[in-house]
Design an enzyme around this catalytic site. Structure first.
Site, PDB file in Angstrom:
ATOM      1  N   ASP A  13       0.858  -1.181   0.000  1.00 29.13           N
ATOM      2  CA  ASP A  13       0.000   0.000   0.000  1.00 29.13           C
ATOM      3  C   ASP A  13       0.899   1.237   0.000  1.00 29.13           C
ATOM      4  OD1 ASP A  13      -2.224   1.712   0.270  1.00 29.13           O
ATOM      5  OD2 ASP A  13      -2.149   1.640   2.456  1.00 29.13           O
ATOM      6  N   SER A  14       0.303   2.382  -0.275  1.00 29.02           N
ATOM      7  CA  SER A  14       1.058   3.632  -0.211  1.00 29.02           C
ATOM      8  C   SER A  14       1.471   3.952   1.224  1.00 29.02           C
ATOM      9  CB  SER A  14       0.209   4.776  -0.755  1.00 29.02           C
ATOM     10  OG  SER A  14      -1.011   4.856  -0.047  1.00 29.02           O
ATOM     11  N   CYS A  76      -4.109  -1.055  -2.132  1.00 29.90           N
ATOM     12  CA  CYS A  76      -4.143   0.391  -2.278  1.00 29.90           C
ATOM     13  C   CYS A  76      -5.095   0.697  -3.428  1.00 29.90           C
ATOM     14  CB  CYS A  76      -2.737   0.900  -2.606  1.00 29.90           C
ATOM     15  SG  CYS A  76      -2.666   2.641  -3.051  1.00 29.90           S
ATOM     16  N   GLU A 156      -6.583   7.696  11.451  1.00 28.60           N
ATOM     17  CA  GLU A 156      -5.196   7.823  11.920  1.00 28.60           C
ATOM     18  C   GLU A 156      -5.136   8.506  13.289  1.00 28.60           C
ATOM     19  OE1 GLU A 156      -2.548   9.156   8.836  1.00 28.60           O
ATOM     20  OE2 GLU A 156      -3.054   7.388   7.625  1.00 28.60           O
ATOM     21  N   CYS A 188     -11.737   2.163   0.571  1.00 24.34           N
ATOM     22  CA  CYS A 188     -10.471   2.734   1.049  1.00 24.34           C
ATOM     23  C   CYS A 188      -9.981   1.823   2.158  1.00 24.34           C
ATOM     24  CB  CYS A 188     -10.704   4.150   1.581  1.00 24.34           C
ATOM     25  SG  CYS A 188      -9.287   4.828   2.477  1.00 24.34           S
ATOM     26  N   HIS A 190      -8.432   2.340   4.760  1.00 22.03           N
ATOM     27  CA  HIS A 190      -8.592   2.830   6.136  1.00 22.03           C
ATOM     28  C   HIS A 190      -9.992   2.542   6.689  1.00 22.03           C
ATOM     29  CE1 HIS A 190      -4.916   5.124   5.455  1.00 22.03           C
ATOM     30  NE2 HIS A 190      -4.959   5.636   6.664  1.00 22.03           N
TER      31      HIS A 190
END
Lengths: 269, 269
Positions: A13-14, A76, A156, A188, A190
């Protein structure tokens, strides 16, 4: 010949978001060795040109191939949308799966699905990658996309269920109140962190939540079984990053859902 | 000899946040020509190593110097914290001002100040750059820092006064409820967007808000006057970025507080 069954699965992933994919793969395939690469020095990819994203993704692909992976999972959405073909070509006989294809296949396989919702970053939504992938299966399916830019920083920050998170989710998800979506793709890496909260926010409690991390883990399991490449004796997890950002460990463990040992920083360029 | 008074002021940031500094400079010095550089391809700097930040900052400094700027304003807290000395050296006789020094000087110049609050990104807070700058003036001043990671994405989403923004500000700023801070430094170039909201959130309505964008604009005005370099016939604004992210124009105009014409994308590396 080396036993390919014992080779690791490569996931990248990035940044750290793809650790939700790693978590899902560990849950679905606890006996596989996994190598994760997060390009934390160059995150985020979503604002970069397609050309740059392709170049970075190919560097990471080569890194994983050199470590003898038996399968590559693109964890990603940006890379899945813009560099999948190049990675497949670079990987040769090593199978490549991506989160967009996996999430889409999962959604369209549900019976009588005519309306699908997708949430993602601004970049993923604007790329229309999920819309195109769904329409490749069935162009009559209605797809409603909503960009949710704040969910990544909320995840995050660790604000998953507090008032700010709930209000934010309402701001974004109330757009689905008057639509008839039958499923909602978390587009996504996240977003799986919000998986338990989202159903409480949606007005229609029957909407199926499609977690693309779980989807790709299931696809990986099926594919490895097909190829007779399932490992029964592994279970190692190795984590590589291109930079060690502040609070990395705390964040990474939240995404991975378990303790993280031995992160290695490697430079790719 | 070319008239140095007519030379532009160079302002740079890792992204678009520094446009709040450009706005403050345009307001304070409407007859100056301004060149802005935003490193949108490589934002954010806060997660990168000091070495990388210095290398990027020097590339931008050279870009501005080649365009004949008479002054450089570092409109980026990360660069101010880790690359100021290198930029001063590279700039030679061209004066260099930075947001941390300007905000700090403003705060410590207020009478009888013994308790100063600072809000910033995680990177700025962890760098302790404001604490050190304040203590260089007076080591007996108490400095209370709070990291506010969500304010940058909120500003970029345009959520300034809505419920999510207010709740978020409360989460962060309630930490100052029981302290006796007399001023609060907005230690991030995105934060001036919240300048009107923050006093409504703070329990103590007498806290002086130190906008480091305005502080550096005032410092620039004073310094140019001292050097007899004030322009009376300019007023152009030129904007350069290293990449044109999605929604760039909308975002940039919100930060700049006016229309933005003719953005040019340039590659530095």
């Amino acid at each position: 010949m080396q036993d390919l069954k014992k080779a690791p699965i490569g996931i990248f992933d990035s940044g750290i978001g793809g650790l939700t994919v790693a978590k899902a793969v560990i849950d679905a395939l606890p006996n596989e060795d996994i190598i994760y690469f997060g390009d934390t020095a160059r995150v985020p990819y979503g604002i970069k040109s397609e050309e740059t994203v392709r170049a970075y993704a190919l560097q990471i692909t080569n890194f994983l191939l050199k470590r003898g992976v038996k399968m590559i999972l693109i964890a990603c959405n940006t890379v899945s949308a813009s560099a999948k073909e190049e990675i497949i070509q670079a990987a040769g006989e090593v199978p490549v799966l991506d989160v967009i294809t996996a999430g889409t296949n999962n959604a369209v396989s549900l019976p009588d699905h005519k309306n699908i919702g997708v949430i993602g970053t601004m970049g993923t939504v604007n790329s229309r990658a999920y819309v195109e992938a769904i329409h490749a299966h069935d162009p009559t399916i209605n797809v409603q996309q909503e960009a949710c830019p704040l969910l990544v920083p909320l995840a995050e920050e660790g604000w998953i269920e507090n008032e700010v998170a709930q209000k934010t989710l309402h701001y974004y998800l109330d757009a689905f109140d008057d639509s008839d979506i039958q499923s909602l793709i978390l587009g996504c890496t996240h977003y799986p962190l919000f998986k338990d909260v989202i159903p409480k926010i949606l007005k229609n409690g029957n909407i199926e939540i499609i977690d693309s991390a779980e989807s790709i883990a299931e696809s990986a399991k099926t594919k490895l079984a097909e190829l007779d490449l399932l490992n029964t004796s592994g279970g190692d997890f190795q984590c590589f990053v291109s930079d060690r950002p502040q609070r990395f460990h705390e964040l990474a463990e939240r995404f991975l859902g378990r303790r993280l040992n031995g992160v290695e920083v490697v430079a790719l360029d």
